[in-house]
Design a protein around this motif. Structure first.
Motif, PDB file in Angstrom:
ATOM      1  N   SER A 176      -7.743  -1.577  -4.128  1.00  0.00           N
ATOM      2  CA  SER A 176      -8.388  -3.594  -4.958  1.00  0.00           C
ATOM      3  C   SER A 176      -9.421  -3.454  -3.900  1.00  0.00           C
ATOM      4  O   SER A 176      -9.577  -5.047  -3.383  1.00  0.00           O
ATOM      5  CB  SER A 176      -7.762  -3.836  -6.077  1.00  0.00           C
ATOM      6  N   LEU A 177      -9.781  -2.693  -2.721  1.00  0.00           N
ATOM      7  CA  LEU A 177     -10.456  -3.350  -1.858  1.00  0.00           C
ATOM      8  C   LEU A 177     -12.244  -3.451  -1.581  1.00  0.00           C
ATOM      9  O   LEU A 177     -13.160  -4.202  -1.077  1.00  0.00           O
ATOM     10  CB  LEU A 177     -10.150  -2.637  -0.240  1.00  0.00           C
ATOM     11  N   VAL A 178     -12.667  -1.976  -1.985  1.00  0.00           N
ATOM     12  CA  VAL A 178     -13.797  -2.087  -1.531  1.00  0.00           C
ATOM     13  C   VAL A 178     -15.056  -2.213  -2.792  1.00  0.00           C
ATOM     14  O   VAL A 178     -14.618  -2.251  -3.910  1.00  0.00           O
ATOM     15  CB  VAL A 178     -14.344  -0.187  -2.331  1.00  0.00           C
ATOM     16  N   SER A 179     -15.942  -2.901  -3.001  1.00  0.00           N
ATOM     17  CA  SER A 179     -16.777  -3.446  -3.214  1.00  0.00           C
ATOM     18  C   SER A 179     -18.716  -3.537  -2.622  1.00  0.00           C
ATOM     19  O   SER A 179     -17.993  -3.140  -1.198  1.00  0.00           O
ATOM     20  CB  SER A 179     -17.059  -4.845  -3.719  1.00  0.00           C
ATOM     21  N   PHE A 180     -19.663  -3.747  -3.021  1.00  0.00           N
ATOM     22  CA  PHE A 180     -20.923  -3.636  -2.399  1.00  0.00           C
ATOM     23  C   PHE A 180     -21.739  -4.770  -2.240  1.00  0.00           C
ATOM     24  O   PHE A 180     -21.745  -5.180  -3.675  1.00  0.00           O
ATOM     25  CB  PHE A 180     -21.298  -2.128  -2.309  1.00  0.00           C
TER      26      PHE A 180
END
Ligand SMILES: Nc1nc2c(ncn2[C@@H]2O[C@H](COP(=O)(O)OP(=O)(O)OP(=O)(O)O)[C@@H](O)[C@H]2O)c(=O)[nH]1
Ligand SMILES: [Mg+2]
Length: 310
Positions: A233-237
């Protein structure tokens, strides 16, 4: 006056796969920051970069040349580049001697695009870690071409690379989807843009992939990959259109929060940033965006100080 010691410097390590727009970002972001009144030094850490579009304060090419390395050691471009980064890692005194006179500047590091440098090779991470010991607080700005949103399989691989990069580089991190001005030319996206930027329920991607006879066979593998990404649950853009000032502003806001610049030397700035963090809203920047736009249009160098005092 509260805040960081005067020797503390801030900046961005601009990373991402080849052609993702790192050099273009450094040019656009440096112009934007200068218009805000920040003193900017752009450092080229990519020995393969030729014909730099920005004014370069430090160029790794002065220390080691990719062509010389390839000739002398009979290496290809990829191996030669890795050697250059190892050479830089072994000669960090050179870098420090170049950076020390630039204290007081905000740094943008234009990094090489070799993916292994950000996912498992140690040289770049070690260079960043040494910079932290020099009290240089960096945010890793990881650019990914928004073109990858058009293909669910490619998007899953981009999520894996982004996650691996976040875990390996060990810096405060902001992922960007670059070249958003082109996204409409790539064709219709299967989902809304928010779906790709928020990286929430990836099961829809799996269903979409299952409609492809080739990927149907790899459903279990894709399920495991997606599960891994969701578990961390770390990746976002953040979407980036480098030509659009509001878009660059949103990126800068996230970067400043990540490396602590917004909690920096001016007491007023610290206070407002802390309030923003406390209420979970972009208290300071959003209220002053209109004013910054106005000053950007007139290229007033004192805009940052003035907006900070509002
Ligand atoms: N339309 C559009 N083109 C872009 C944008 N950013 C970069 N490009 C183009 O994409 C190509 C690659 O951009 P670069 O900035 O050189 O990418 P890079 O990541 O530095 O590439 P390497 O140094 O080779 O890894 C160039 O032709 C740029 O003009 C953008 O935001 N929009
Ligand atoms: Mg480049």
């Amino acid at each position: 006056m509260a805040g960081a010691a005067p020797t503390t410097a801030f900046g961005q390590a601009v990373i991402g796969p080849p052609g993702s727009g790192k050099t273009t970002y450094c040019l656009g972001m440096s112009e934007f920051l200068r218009a805000l009144g920040r003193r900017v030094a752009v450092v080229n850490l990519d020995p393969a970069n030729e014909g730099l579009p920005y004014e370069c304060a430090v160029d790794v090419g002065e220390l080691v040349g990719l062509g010389d390395v390839m000739d002398a050691l009979r290496l290809g471009p990829n191996g030669g580049l890795l050697y250059c980064m190892e050479y830089l890692e072994a000669n960090l005194d050179w870098l420090r001697a170049k950076l020390d006179p630039l204290r007081g500047h905000y740094f943008l590091f234009d990094c090489p695009g070799q993916v292994e440098l950000c996912t498992h090779h140690g040289a770049l991470r070690s260079i960043f870690s040494q910079m932290a010991h020099w009290d240089l607080r960096l945010t890793a700005v990881h650019l990914v071409d928004s073109h990858y949103c058009t293909d669910p399989a490619k998007f899953i691989s981009v999520l894996c690379t982004s996650l691996a990069t976040m875990l390996h580089v060990e810096l405060p991190h902001v992922n960007l989807l670059s070249k958003m001005d082109l996204i409409e030319h790539y064709g219709k996206l299967a989902f809304n843009l928010d779906y790709y930027t928020e990286v929430l329920d990836l099961s829809y991607l799996l269903d979409h992939l299952a409609s492809d006879p080739f990927f149907r066979h790899y459903r279990q593998l894709n399920e495991k990959l997606v599960q891994l990404i969701e578990d961390y649950s770390l990746v976002s853009f953040i979407p980036l259109n480098i030509q659009d000032k509001e878009s660059v502003q949103r990126v800068l806001q996230a970067v400043d929060k990540a490396n602590g610049y917004c909690f920096g030397v001016q007491e007023q700035r610290s206070l407002e940033a802390m309030m923003s963090a406390a209420v979970g809203a972009d208290f300071h920047f959003s209220t002053t965006l209109g004013l910054q736009e106005k000053y950007l249009a007139s290229s007033d160098q004192s805009v940052e100080q003035e907006t900070m005092q509002l």
